[in-house]
Design an enzyme around this catalytic site. Sequence first.
Site, short mmCIF file in Angstrom:
data_model
loop_
_atom_site.label_atom_id
_atom_site.label_comp_id
_atom_site.label_asym_id
_atom_site.label_seq_id
_atom_site.Cartn_x
_atom_site.Cartn_y
_atom_site.Cartn_z
N HIS A 197 -33.37 -12.59 -35.47
CA HIS A 197 -34.05 -13.43 -36.47
C HIS A 197 -34.41 -12.60 -37.71
CE1 HIS A 197 -34.52 -16.43 -33.27
NE2 HIS A 197 -34.84 -17.28 -34.22
N GLN A 238 -26.81 -21.95 -34.84
CA GLN A 238 -25.77 -22.94 -34.49
C GLN A 238 -25.40 -23.69 -35.76
OE1 GLN A 238 -25.32 -24.23 -31.02
NE2 GLN A 238 -27.05 -23.33 -29.95
N ASN A 266 -24.45 -9.65 -33.95
CA ASN A 266 -23.87 -9.62 -32.60
C ASN A 266 -22.46 -10.21 -32.57
OD1 ASN A 266 -25.82 -8.40 -31.09
ND2 ASN A 266 -26.67 -10.27 -30.21
N GLU A 267 -22.37 -11.50 -32.89
CA GLU A 267 -21.07 -12.17 -32.76
C GLU A 267 -21.08 -13.55 -33.40
OE1 GLU A 267 -23.66 -13.84 -30.71
OE2 GLU A 267 -23.03 -12.32 -29.29
N ASP A 314 -34.52 -8.67 -28.35
CA ASP A 314 -33.33 -8.56 -29.22
C ASP A 314 -33.20 -9.81 -30.09
OD1 ASP A 314 -32.47 -6.05 -28.37
OD2 ASP A 314 -31.41 -6.89 -26.64
N GLY A 315 -33.56 -10.97 -29.51
CA GLY A 315 -33.48 -12.24 -30.26
C GLY A 315 -34.38 -12.20 -31.49
N ALA A 335 -12.78 -18.96 -21.39
CA ALA A 335 -12.06 -19.88 -20.51
C ALA A 335 -10.79 -20.45 -21.15
CB ALA A 335 -12.99 -21.01 -20.06
P1 NAD Z 1 -32.17 -14.18 -26.39
O1 NAD Z 1 -33.00 -13.42 -27.35
O2 NAD Z 1 -32.77 -14.75 -25.19
O3 NAD Z 1 -30.95 -13.24 -26.00
C1 NAD Z 1 -30.23 -13.49 -24.87
C2 NAD Z 1 -30.06 -12.17 -24.14
O4 NAD Z 1 -29.11 -11.38 -24.84
C3 NAD Z 1 -31.34 -11.32 -24.02
O5 NAD Z 1 -31.41 -10.79 -22.72
C4 NAD Z 1 -31.10 -10.21 -25.05
O6 NAD Z 1 -31.76 -8.99 -24.72
C5 NAD Z 1 -29.61 -10.06 -24.96
N1 NAD Z 1 -29.00 -9.46 -26.15
C6 NAD Z 1 -29.04 -9.91 -27.42
N2 NAD Z 1 -28.37 -9.05 -28.21
C7 NAD Z 1 -27.92 -8.07 -27.41
C8 NAD Z 1 -27.12 -6.92 -27.63
N3 NAD Z 1 -26.65 -6.63 -28.83
N4 NAD Z 1 -26.81 -6.14 -26.56
C9 NAD Z 1 -27.26 -6.42 -25.32
N5 NAD Z 1 -28.00 -7.50 -25.05
C10 NAD Z 1 -28.31 -8.31 -26.08
O7 NAD Z 1 -31.40 -15.40 -27.05
P2 NAD Z 1 -31.05 -15.72 -28.52
O8 NAD Z 1 -32.16 -15.45 -29.43
O9 NAD Z 1 -30.45 -17.06 -28.50
O10 NAD Z 1 -29.95 -14.62 -28.79
C11 NAD Z 1 -28.68 -14.95 -29.16
C12 NAD Z 1 -27.76 -14.01 -28.45
O11 NAD Z 1 -27.68 -14.39 -27.08
C13 NAD Z 1 -26.37 -14.14 -28.96
O12 NAD Z 1 -26.15 -13.28 -30.07
C14 NAD Z 1 -25.52 -13.79 -27.76
O13 NAD Z 1 -25.05 -12.47 -27.80
C15 NAD Z 1 -26.45 -13.94 -26.58
N6 NAD Z 1 -25.83 -14.90 -25.66
C16 NAD Z 1 -25.38 -14.42 -24.48
C17 NAD Z 1 -24.73 -15.26 -23.59
C18 NAD Z 1 -24.24 -14.68 -22.32
O14 NAD Z 1 -24.44 -13.47 -22.08
N7 NAD Z 1 -23.57 -15.48 -21.50
C19 NAD Z 1 -24.56 -16.60 -23.91
C20 NAD Z 1 -25.02 -17.07 -25.13
C21 NAD Z 1 -25.66 -16.19 -26.02
#
Ligand code: NAD
Length: 264
Positions: free
Chosen positions: A50, A224, A121-122, A45-46, A184
């Site tokens: 990109h 970031q 995503n967010e 997904d990452g 939090a």
């Molecule tokens: P990454 O590609 O390792 O992604 C982190 C995880 O999030 C992976 O397991 C990926 O499959 C999952 N993911 C990403 N988009 C998703 C979606 N729409 N639905 C379900 N799972 C999804 O790391 P990255 O490249 O830094 O990706 C950034 C994303 O990581 C951010 O958009 C954020 O959503 C996610 N993230 C998650 C957490 C958490 O769950 N605590 C914390 C920080 C960031």
Amino acid sequence: MKFAIQSRRDAQSNELMELAKTYLQDFGLTYDEEAPEIVVSIGGDGTLLHAFHRYSHLLDQVAFVGIHTGHLGFYADWKPSELEKLVLSIAKKDFNVVEYPLLEVKVEHHNAESNTYLALNEATIKSPDVTLVMDVELNGNQFERFRGDGLCVSTPSGSTAYNKALGGAIIHPTLAALQITEIASINNRVFRTVGSPLILPAHHHCVLRPVNDQNFNMTVDHLQITQGDVKAIVFNVANERVRFARFRPFPFWERVHESFVANE
Ligand code: NAD
């Protein structure tokens, strides 16, 4: 048709990238990294995040599709073993396009400058060292003064990502909405926040106004961005939408089930 490929750059993803490139060119498609009509993301997904940011200026002409070389992804839902099937469907243009809503984030500075970002995503807002203190406004009305680690504002397709880890709801991506979740929050006899995720429809908007003059760490998907001198951060459901090429039905709730509920 013109195509591009985004690889996670590990050995398996690169190997698949070369194969896909050769197959698609054999079918008469043109490799064009500048102005593709279809972007194949190979990785996770990452990797698709990109690819989205790389081509976010071409959203009305590009359709994305993702192959996962790790675990099943939300955006990357094709297996490497299905590559030939996928290539054939692309070559025959045998696919539908589905559109999902995006989040627009506008950061307004005191000096009247502003920057606008699109998130798939967010976006999250955190404070590097101290408690984040933000006034939260909904549709121009003061809603609450937030104190805590931060706030996350997500899209429906991003609701299964960071938002879910924060206790947010999973939203079907046909609903044009944005969701605000707390990270939090401080809640005691003095400080109070609503405590529940909020889901806003497309015609509503949210503004965060910093109470202290502090720097923020903002994320937009994987990016970031440090922000200083901020007057307000405005969140809207974007006018733009992301387009995904769908070659077979894989209903959203089935993907949720496969990813979060089903046993291996
Ligand atoms: P990454 O590609 O390792 O992604 C982190 C995880 O999030 C992976 O397991 C990926 O499959 C999952 N993911 C990403 N988009 C998703 C979606 N729409 N639905 C379900 N799972 C999804 O790391 P990255 O490249 O830094 O990706 C950034 C994303 O990581 C951010 O958009 C954020 O959503 C996610 N993230 C998650 C957490 C958490 O769950 N605590 C914390 C920080 C960031």
